[in-house]
Motif scaffolding. Structure first.
Motif, PDB file in Angstrom:
ATOM      1  N   HIS A 146       0.840  -1.205   0.000  1.00 23.65           N
ATOM      2  CA  HIS A 146       0.000   0.000   0.000  1.00 23.65           C
ATOM      3  C   HIS A 146       0.871   1.249   0.000  1.00 23.65           C
ATOM      4  N   GLU A 147       1.776   1.330  -0.988  1.00 20.96           N
ATOM      5  CA  GLU A 147       2.649   2.491  -1.093  1.00 20.96           C
ATOM      6  C   GLU A 147       1.847   3.789  -1.173  1.00 20.96           C
ATOM      7  N   GLY A 148       2.332   4.805  -0.488  1.00 25.12           N
ATOM      8  CA  GLY A 148       1.654   6.099  -0.460  1.00 25.12           C
ATOM      9  C   GLY A 148       0.713   6.251   0.705  1.00 25.12           C
ATOM     10  N   CYS A 149       0.347   5.149   1.345  1.00 22.10           N
ATOM     11  CA  CYS A 149      -0.552   5.199   2.498  1.00 22.10           C
ATOM     12  C   CYS A 149       0.236   4.992   3.791  1.00 22.10           C
ATOM     13  N   ALA A 150      -0.184   5.685   4.832  1.00 22.91           N
ATOM     14  CA  ALA A 150       0.323   5.400   6.170  1.00 22.91           C
ATOM     15  C   ALA A 150      -0.545   4.299   6.755  1.00 22.91           C
ATOM     16  N   SER A 151      -0.013   3.531   7.701  1.00 25.52           N
ATOM     17  CA  SER A 151      -0.804   2.431   8.264  1.00 25.52           C
ATOM     18  C   SER A 151      -0.381   2.138   9.698  1.00 25.52           C
ATOM     19  N   LYS A 152      -1.261   1.447  10.395  1.00 24.69           N
ATOM     20  CA  LYS A 152      -0.987   1.031  11.763  1.00 24.69           C
ATOM     21  C   LYS A 152      -1.628  -0.335  11.993  1.00 24.69           C
ATOM     22  N   LEU A 153      -0.868  -1.252  12.559  1.00 22.77           N
ATOM     23  CA  LEU A 153      -1.392  -2.575  12.879  1.00 22.77           C
ATOM     24  C   LEU A 153      -2.399  -2.459  14.021  1.00 22.77           C
ATOM     25  N   VAL A 154      -3.581  -3.043  13.848  1.00 19.81           N
ATOM     26  CA  VAL A 154      -4.624  -2.883  14.870  1.00 19.81           C
ATOM     27  C   VAL A 154      -5.086  -4.209  15.482  1.00 19.81           C
ATOM     28  N   GLU A 155      -4.869  -5.330  14.782  1.00 19.17           N
ATOM     29  CA  GLU A 155      -5.346  -6.597  15.323  1.00 19.17           C
ATOM     30  C   GLU A 155      -4.510  -7.744  14.750  1.00 19.17           C
ATOM     31  N   ARG A 156      -4.304  -8.761  15.575  1.00 26.87           N
ATOM     32  CA  ARG A 156      -3.532  -9.930  15.154  1.00 26.87           C
ATOM     33  C   ARG A 156      -4.184 -11.172  15.736  1.00 26.87           C
ATOM     34  N   SER A 157      -4.264 -12.218  14.954  1.00 27.23           N
ATOM     35  CA  SER A 157      -4.807 -13.469  15.475  1.00 27.23           C
ATOM     36  C   SER A 157      -4.201 -14.653  14.740  1.00 27.23           C
ATOM     37  N   GLY A 158      -4.352 -15.833  15.332  1.00 25.42           N
ATOM     38  CA  GLY A 158      -3.935 -17.046  14.667  1.00 25.42           C
ATOM     39  C   GLY A 158      -5.014 -17.518  13.708  1.00 25.42           C
ATOM     40  N   PHE A 159      -4.907 -18.780  13.280  1.00 24.50           N
ATOM     41  CA  PHE A 159      -5.860 -19.340  12.328  1.00 24.50           C
ATOM     42  C   PHE A 159      -6.623 -20.499  12.958  1.00 24.50           C
ATOM     43  N   LEU A 160      -7.838 -20.692  12.469  1.00 23.75           N
ATOM     44  CA  LEU A 160      -8.664 -21.838  12.845  1.00 23.75           C
ATOM     45  C   LEU A 160      -9.146 -22.528  11.575  1.00 23.75           C
ATOM     46  N   ALA A 161      -9.431 -23.797  11.695  1.00 26.59           N
ATOM     47  CA  ALA A 161     -10.083 -24.516  10.601  1.00 26.59           C
ATOM     48  C   ALA A 161     -11.584 -24.359  10.766  1.00 26.59           C
ATOM     49  N   ALA A 162     -12.258 -23.996   9.684  1.00 27.82           N
ATOM     50  CA  ALA A 162     -13.722 -23.919   9.683  1.00 27.82           C
ATOM     51  C   ALA A 162     -14.242 -25.106   8.879  1.00 27.82           C
ATOM     52  N   VAL A 163     -15.097 -25.914   9.504  1.00 27.78           N
ATOM     53  CA  VAL A 163     -15.619 -27.115   8.840  1.00 27.78           C
ATOM     54  C   VAL A 163     -17.137 -27.153   8.994  1.00 27.78           C
ATOM     55  N   ALA A 258       2.504 -18.285  12.017  1.00 28.35           N
ATOM     56  CA  ALA A 258       1.245 -18.206  11.278  1.00 28.35           C
ATOM     57  C   ALA A 258       0.299 -17.243  11.981  1.00 28.35           C
ATOM     58  N   ARG A 259      -0.010 -16.158  11.336  1.00 30.81           N
ATOM     59  CA  ARG A 259      -0.910 -15.181  11.956  1.00 30.81           C
ATOM     60  C   ARG A 259      -1.577 -14.337  10.891  1.00 30.81           C
ATOM     61  N   TRP A 260      -2.772 -13.886  11.206  1.00 31.21           N
ATOM     62  CA  TRP A 260      -3.502 -12.959  10.344  1.00 31.21           C
ATOM     63  C   TRP A 260      -3.498 -11.608  11.027  1.00 31.21           C
ATOM     64  N   GLU A 261      -3.302 -10.533  10.229  1.00 32.90           N
ATOM     65  CA  GLU A 261      -3.195  -9.197  10.812  1.00 32.90           C
ATOM     66  C   GLU A 261      -4.083  -8.206  10.066  1.00 32.90           C
ATOM     67  N   LEU A 262      -4.694  -7.335  10.847  1.00 30.31           N
ATOM     68  CA  LEU A 262      -5.539  -6.268  10.321  1.00 30.31           C
ATOM     69  C   LEU A 262      -4.836  -4.936  10.556  1.00 30.31           C
ATOM     70  N   ALA A 263      -4.824  -4.086   9.537  1.00 28.18           N
ATOM     71  CA  ALA A 263      -4.184  -2.775   9.657  1.00 28.18           C
ATOM     72  C   ALA A 263      -5.192  -1.672   9.339  1.00 28.18           C
ATOM     73  N   MET A 264      -4.946  -0.510   9.895  1.00 30.50           N
ATOM     74  CA  MET A 264      -5.723   0.694   9.592  1.00 30.50           C
ATOM     75  C   MET A 264      -4.847   1.571   8.697  1.00 30.50           C
ATOM     76  N   ALA A 265      -5.380   2.003   7.553  1.00 27.00           N
ATOM     77  CA  ALA A 265      -4.584   2.762   6.584  1.00 27.00           C
ATOM     78  C   ALA A 265      -5.262   4.079   6.231  1.00 27.00           C
ATOM     79  N   TRP A 266      -4.441   5.066   5.904  1.00 25.71           N
ATOM     80  CA  TRP A 266      -4.944   6.375   5.488  1.00 25.71           C
ATOM     81  C   TRP A 266      -3.870   7.053   4.645  1.00 25.71           C
ATOM     82  N   HIS A 267      -4.246   8.128   3.950  1.00 26.08           N
ATOM     83  CA  HIS A 267      -3.288   8.862   3.122  1.00 26.08           C
ATOM     84  C   HIS A 267      -2.943  10.178   3.818  1.00 26.08           C
ATOM     85  N   PRO A 268      -1.687  10.406   4.148  1.00 24.26           N
ATOM     86  CA  PRO A 268      -1.318  11.623   4.900  1.00 24.26           C
ATOM     87  C   PRO A 268      -1.687  12.918   4.188  1.00 24.26           C
TER      88      PRO A 268
END
Length: 302
Positions: A146-163, A258-268
């Motif tokens: 996401h070049e050109g955008c500023a960002s901040k990590l907001v959430e992190r979690s592992g993975f689960l199997a959904a069946v 192994a982790r999934w991460e959510l970030a918050m992004a914006w354009h300065p």
């Protein structure tokens, strides 16, 4: 500049004129006037072909950038003139599992006169929209460029199997990736980085899943799982939601990275007063909830 970009992309004055809904002679004259004002030839012309000159290739890059900024300026002026101040927030579905609703509640309570408009979009579309000024804040999958955008990590979690909950597998508490790969699997499309991340998890244990369906949204994947069409790997935060006919199983494999991460992004460069206020309240929520970045925090529910 818009006329120049059209000709540069079509490399044909007739097609460019049709695209611009104008006659060809005025277009040719306009481009020639532009070249005279710049003192360079933007195109190499022959009877058969129209090609960009070296100067034209450079000018095309800058022209696109200028037109994009002009469009951003137009949108910002229009939004500033609107009767109701607003902050436009794009997001992927998993942002609704916990983080985004909590931030919205805090923001609305503190700033009731600002309207938060929500747009659910895949991460690549969000990034383009943030750069173009269509969205002020985006909640995106971390790790996608996401070049050109500023960002901040907001959430992190592992993975689960959904069946599917009506499969025999659902009676278990855990499953290995090797065993999961033996069942029909639902995967993100190839154009999304999530697919390569998921595949890498399977490859790390020496297997490749049997891909039955593709789904770009986690909610879609869970719906397909619930319909009995296959299994999937999802972020552990998905277990916060009630998904019809879906059971979540822990992974037996030792996957420390192994982790999934959510970030918050914006354009300065596209900051508004409303955007700054939203970022302030979001940061306040994140500082008060450091457990959001703990990979295994969500596994305690299972």
């Amino acid at each position: 500049m818009r006329q120049f970009v059209a000709v540069a992309e079509e490399l044909h004055f007739g097609r460019a004129a049709a695209r611009l809904n104008m006659a060809q002679p005025p277009l040719s004259q306009a481009i020639r006037r532009l070249e005279i004002s710049l003192g360079v030839d933007l195109f190499d012309r022959s009877k058969r072909n129209v090609e960009l000159s070296a100067a034209g290739e450079v000018f095309l890059i800058e022209a696109r950038r200028t037109l994009l900024q002009a469009d951003v300026a137009r949108k910002m002026a229009q939004h500033a003139a609107a009767d109701t101040p607003e902050v436009r927030i794009s997001f992927i579905g998993p942002a609704l599992y916990q983080v985004l609703p909590e931030i919205l509640v805090r923001f609305r309570a503190a700033v009731p006169n600002v309207h938060a408009r929500l747009f659910e979009l895949p991460t690549p579309q969000q990034i383009g929209g943030i750069i173009a000024g269509d969205y002020h804040i985006g909640f995106i999958t971390h790790g996608i460029r996401h070049e050109g955008c500023a960002s901040k990590l907001v959430e992190r979690s592992g993975f689960l199997a959904a069946v599917p909950a009506n499969w025999p597998l659902a009676k278990r508490k855990t499953i290995s990736l090797v065993e999961l790969a033996k069942h029909p699997f639902i995967m993100p499309p190839r154009k999304y980085s999530e697919q390569s991340e998921t595949l890498n998890l399977f490859k790390s244990v020496g297997v490749i899943p049997m891909i039955e369906q593709e789904a770009s949204q986690t909610s879609t994947s869970l719906s397909l799982v619930g319909a009995g069409l296959g299994c999937s790997l999802v972020m552990a935060t998905a277990a916060l939601q009630t998904a019809r006919n879906v059971a979540f199983l822990r992974l037996e494999d030792d996957l420390p990275n192994a982790r999934w991460e959510l970030a918050m992004a914006w354009h300065p460069d596209h900051m508004s007063a409303e955007t700054s206020l939203f970022l302030d309240h979001a940061n306040g929520y994140l500082e008060a909830n450091p457990q959001l970045l703990e990979t295994n925090a969500y596994l305690a529910w299972l």
